[in-house]
Design a protein around this motif. Structure first.
Motif, mmCIF file in Angstrom:
data_model
loop_
_atom_site.group_PDB
_atom_site.id
_atom_site.type_symbol
_atom_site.label_atom_id
_atom_site.label_comp_id
_atom_site.label_asym_id
_atom_site.label_seq_id
_atom_site.Cartn_x
_atom_site.Cartn_y
_atom_site.Cartn_z
ATOM 1 N N ASN A 1 -19.854 -8.710 24.176
ATOM 2 C CA ASN A 1 -19.152 -7.493 24.112
ATOM 3 C C ASN A 1 -20.128 -6.162 24.645
ATOM 4 O O ASN A 1 -20.127 -5.460 23.719
ATOM 5 C CB ASN A 1 -18.362 -7.111 22.862
ATOM 6 C CG ASN A 1 -17.468 -6.177 22.993
ATOM 7 O OD1 ASN A 1 -16.772 -6.030 24.019
ATOM 8 N ND2 ASN A 1 -17.112 -5.549 21.847
ATOM 9 N N GLN A 2 -21.021 -6.516 25.702
ATOM 10 C CA GLN A 2 -21.842 -5.379 26.043
ATOM 11 C C GLN A 2 -21.697 -5.121 27.483
ATOM 12 O O GLN A 2 -21.317 -6.128 28.237
ATOM 13 C CB GLN A 2 -23.127 -5.928 25.532
ATOM 14 C CG GLN A 2 -23.572 -6.002 24.277
ATOM 15 C CD GLN A 2 -23.858 -4.849 23.688
ATOM 16 O OE1 GLN A 2 -23.911 -3.705 24.113
ATOM 17 N NE2 GLN A 2 -24.230 -4.868 22.027
ATOM 18 N N ASP A 3 -22.175 -4.024 27.877
ATOM 19 C CA ASP A 3 -22.199 -3.689 29.132
ATOM 20 C C ASP A 3 -23.438 -3.815 29.841
ATOM 21 O O ASP A 3 -24.410 -3.242 29.536
ATOM 22 C CB ASP A 3 -21.754 -2.251 29.363
ATOM 23 C CG ASP A 3 -21.678 -1.815 30.783
ATOM 24 O OD1 ASP A 3 -21.687 -2.566 31.771
ATOM 25 O OD2 ASP A 3 -21.984 -0.604 31.255
ATOM 26 N N PHE A 4 -23.824 -4.778 30.878
ATOM 27 C CA PHE A 4 -24.730 -5.230 31.704
ATOM 28 C C PHE A 4 -24.844 -4.775 33.231
ATOM 29 O O PHE A 4 -25.339 -5.575 34.090
ATOM 30 C CB PHE A 4 -25.201 -6.829 31.628
ATOM 31 C CG PHE A 4 -25.487 -7.105 30.057
ATOM 32 C CD1 PHE A 4 -26.219 -6.604 29.279
ATOM 33 C CD2 PHE A 4 -24.615 -8.231 29.463
ATOM 34 C CE1 PHE A 4 -26.275 -6.767 27.723
ATOM 35 C CE2 PHE A 4 -24.623 -8.172 28.218
ATOM 36 C CZ PHE A 4 -25.789 -7.861 27.594
ATOM 37 N N SER A 5 -23.787 -3.963 33.445
ATOM 38 C CA SER A 5 -23.610 -3.582 34.831
ATOM 39 C C SER A 5 -24.861 -3.135 35.728
ATOM 40 O O SER A 5 -24.907 -3.290 36.825
ATOM 41 C CB SER A 5 -22.436 -2.345 34.979
ATOM 42 O OG SER A 5 -22.993 -1.119 34.176
ATOM 43 N N ASP A 6 -25.734 -2.361 34.956
ATOM 44 C CA ASP A 6 -27.250 -1.977 35.531
ATOM 45 C C ASP A 6 -27.766 -3.067 36.117
ATOM 46 O O ASP A 6 -28.288 -3.378 37.283
ATOM 47 C CB ASP A 6 -27.907 -1.409 34.944
ATOM 48 C CG ASP A 6 -27.477 0.089 34.770
ATOM 49 O OD1 ASP A 6 -26.513 0.571 35.338
ATOM 50 O OD2 ASP A 6 -27.815 0.684 33.650
ATOM 51 N N PHE A 7 -27.827 -4.370 35.345
ATOM 52 C CA PHE A 7 -28.468 -5.498 35.486
ATOM 53 C C PHE A 7 -27.479 -6.136 36.718
ATOM 54 O O PHE A 7 -28.252 -6.786 37.737
ATOM 55 C CB PHE A 7 -28.652 -6.457 34.428
ATOM 56 C CG PHE A 7 -29.455 -7.745 34.844
ATOM 57 C CD1 PHE A 7 -30.378 -7.755 35.627
ATOM 58 C CD2 PHE A 7 -29.170 -8.875 34.021
ATOM 59 C CE1 PHE A 7 -31.563 -8.950 35.743
ATOM 60 C CE2 PHE A 7 -29.927 -9.977 34.341
ATOM 61 C CZ PHE A 7 -30.919 -10.089 35.003
ATOM 62 N N ILE A 8 -26.447 -6.303 36.910
ATOM 63 C CA ILE A 8 -25.432 -7.126 37.746
ATOM 64 C C ILE A 8 -25.688 -6.281 39.220
ATOM 65 O O ILE A 8 -25.899 -7.094 40.245
ATOM 66 C CB ILE A 8 -24.034 -6.915 37.342
ATOM 67 C CG1 ILE A 8 -23.945 -7.952 36.075
ATOM 68 C CG2 ILE A 8 -23.077 -7.169 38.728
ATOM 69 C CD1 ILE A 8 -22.396 -8.005 35.507
ATOM 70 N N HIS A 9 -25.974 -4.844 39.173
ATOM 71 C CA HIS A 9 -26.357 -4.201 40.316
ATOM 72 C C HIS A 9 -27.323 -4.597 40.963
ATOM 73 O O HIS A 9 -27.795 -4.802 42.015
ATOM 74 C CB HIS A 9 -26.087 -2.643 40.013
ATOM 75 C CG HIS A 9 -26.430 -1.680 41.184
ATOM 76 N ND1 HIS A 9 -25.585 -2.017 42.293
ATOM 77 C CD2 HIS A 9 -27.360 -1.033 41.545
ATOM 78 C CE1 HIS A 9 -25.859 -1.109 43.268
ATOM 79 N NE2 HIS A 9 -26.939 -0.560 42.907
ATOM 80 N N TYR A 10 -28.534 -4.663 40.042
ATOM 81 C CA TYR A 10 -29.811 -5.184 40.537
ATOM 82 C C TYR A 10 -29.754 -6.514 41.177
ATOM 83 O O TYR A 10 -30.169 -6.634 42.076
ATOM 84 C CB TYR A 10 -30.766 -5.246 39.242
ATOM 85 C CG TYR A 10 -32.018 -5.845 39.405
ATOM 86 C CD1 TYR A 10 -33.245 -5.073 39.965
ATOM 87 C CD2 TYR A 10 -32.360 -7.145 38.906
ATOM 88 C CE1 TYR A 10 -34.366 -5.674 40.103
ATOM 89 C CE2 TYR A 10 -33.729 -7.778 39.514
ATOM 90 C CZ TYR A 10 -34.543 -7.068 39.677
ATOM 91 O OH TYR A 10 -35.859 -7.481 39.859
ATOM 92 N N LEU A 11 -28.857 -7.486 40.498
ATOM 93 C CA LEU A 11 -28.758 -8.811 40.996
ATOM 94 C C LEU A 11 -27.974 -8.844 42.343
ATOM 95 O O LEU A 11 -28.429 -9.604 43.109
ATOM 96 C CB LEU A 11 -27.892 -9.827 39.984
ATOM 97 C CG LEU A 11 -28.748 -10.082 38.841
ATOM 98 C CD1 LEU A 11 -27.689 -10.689 37.617
ATOM 99 C CD2 LEU A 11 -29.956 -10.951 39.158
ATOM 100 N N ASN A 12 -27.214 -7.817 42.566
ATOM 101 C CA ASN A 12 -26.428 -7.652 43.751
ATOM 102 C C ASN A 12 -27.274 -7.325 45.081
ATOM 103 O O ASN A 12 -27.057 -7.836 45.988
ATOM 104 C CB ASN A 12 -25.210 -6.746 43.670
ATOM 105 C CG ASN A 12 -24.245 -6.695 44.651
ATOM 106 O OD1 ASN A 12 -24.513 -5.514 45.616
ATOM 107 N ND2 ASN A 12 -23.404 -7.774 45.168
ATOM 108 N N ARG A 13 -28.347 -6.330 44.438
ATOM 109 C CA ARG A 13 -28.988 -5.844 45.545
ATOM 110 C C ARG A 13 -30.157 -7.209 45.858
ATOM 111 O O ARG A 13 -30.440 -7.330 46.849
ATOM 112 C CB ARG A 13 -30.046 -4.582 45.123
ATOM 113 C CG ARG A 13 -29.157 -3.501 45.028
ATOM 114 C CD ARG A 13 -29.874 -2.361 44.830
ATOM 115 N NE ARG A 13 -31.273 -2.478 43.913
ATOM 116 C CZ ARG A 13 -31.111 -2.043 42.557
ATOM 117 N NH1 ARG A 13 -29.973 -1.579 42.036
ATOM 118 N NH2 ARG A 13 -32.316 -2.292 41.942
ATOM 119 N N TYR A 14 -30.500 -8.011 44.939
ATOM 120 C CA TYR A 14 -31.554 -9.070 45.097
ATOM 121 C C TYR A 14 -30.726 -10.109 46.124
ATOM 122 O O TYR A 14 -31.263 -10.554 47.055
ATOM 123 C CB TYR A 14 -31.550 -9.762 43.823
ATOM 124 C CG TYR A 14 -32.503 -10.966 43.782
ATOM 125 C CD1 TYR A 14 -34.036 -10.745 43.632
ATOM 126 C CD2 TYR A 14 -32.218 -12.197 43.899
ATOM 127 C CE1 TYR A 14 -34.889 -11.922 43.744
ATOM 128 C CE2 TYR A 14 -33.094 -13.359 43.701
ATOM 129 C CZ TYR A 14 -34.533 -13.069 43.734
ATOM 130 O OH TYR A 14 -35.135 -14.106 43.869
#
Length: 275
Positions: free
Chosen positions: A93-106
């Motif tokens: 129940n946490q927001d990890f959108s910044d990390f998902i955005h990082y993975l999308n760029r990767y």
């Protein structure tokens, strides 16, 4: 057995080619996965051919497939991790959108590298010469000899896994065990699952598939933790304080990775008989 091996290898080459086309068109997650599985199965047969004919160099024969496999692995990692982190968002129940955005760029960066390599080398057919070789070498052997070579190679791989299992600290050992258990699975798949000469084959294949599923999930967590460390290190250079939820994520991933590790070792010892 020669015909079964030839049909099996031809099927993998066809699967590779069909999925490679899909990957080039849209970089679909399933297509990348299926293309890579086909390459792994092709590699397993090339290993067998090397056993049947020591003059054959499996690594050399693989050629450009090796580079494609490595480059596509980066894309696959990025896609799998985005799916995995979304599951952790729900579970924690946490927001990890910044990390998902990082993975999308990767992922996008990995796609550019893959595309650049393919466009530069312009190989028309990655498997054509391999199919002929896969027919010629086994064709010189009797069917029984091919079957025995498969069993001997699988036993050799399982013995290596047993030796590697004694060191449960280093990740590279479990990575190698994962690779070899997959090779066992692929090689044994050449046989008919209900072959009367191999009464335990069906059960062994099921256990190998279970072990490989566990190892696959373990591997996803190893890769995820490595990418998370890179993300955290980069974030610490630009942010005064890292959001606390990423430390929670790292702890949760580490705990589950350890649980999976123990499950794999237990399965190898108690059910696969790898001591």
């Amino acid at each position: 057995m020669h015909q079964r091996l030839s049909n099996y290898f031809g099927k993998q080459c066809t699967a590779f080619t069909a999925n490679f086309v899909k990957v080039r068109e849209c970089f679909d997650t399933d297509a990348i996965h299926d293309m890579r599985v086909a390459v792994k199965r092709i590699r397993a047969v090339l290993m067998l051919l090397e056993k049947l004919d020591p003059a054959f160099d499996a690594e050399k024969a693989e050629g450009e497939l090796s580079r494609l496999f490595k480059l596509s692995g980066k894309m696959r990692d990025a896609q799998v991790q985005q799916q995995l982190i979304r599951k952790y968002e729900s579970a924690l129940n946490q927001d990890f959108s910044d990390f998902i955005h990082y993975l999308n760029r990767y992922e996008k960066k990995s796609i550019r590298r893959f595309t650049g390599y393919v466009e530069e080398h312009k190989v028309r057919d990655y498997t054509a010469s391999l199919q002929q070789t896969a027919d010629e070498i086994p064709g010189r052997k009797k069917g029984q000899a091919i079957g025995e070579a498969i069993i001997n190679l699988v036993n050799e791989l399982l013995e290596i896994c047993g030796n590697l299992k004694s060191d449960q600290v280093h990740d590279e050992n479990l990575h190698e065990i994962r690779r070899k258990l997959k090779q066992c699975n692929y090689l044994l798949s050449v046989f008919h699952r209900d072959d009367p000469a191999l009464p335990r084959l069906s059960q062994t294949l099921k256990l190998l598939e279970t072990a490989n599923d566990l190892l696959g999930e373990w591997h996803d967590h190893v890769v995820g933790m490595e990418l998370l460390r890179k993300f955290i290190n980069n974030a610490s250079k630009t942010q005064a304080e890292l959001p606390v939820q990423y430390l929670t994520l790292a702890e949760a991933m580490a705990a589950h990775r350890h649980t999976l590790h123990l499950e794999v070792i237990n399965l190898m010892e108690k059910q696969l008989g790898i001591l």
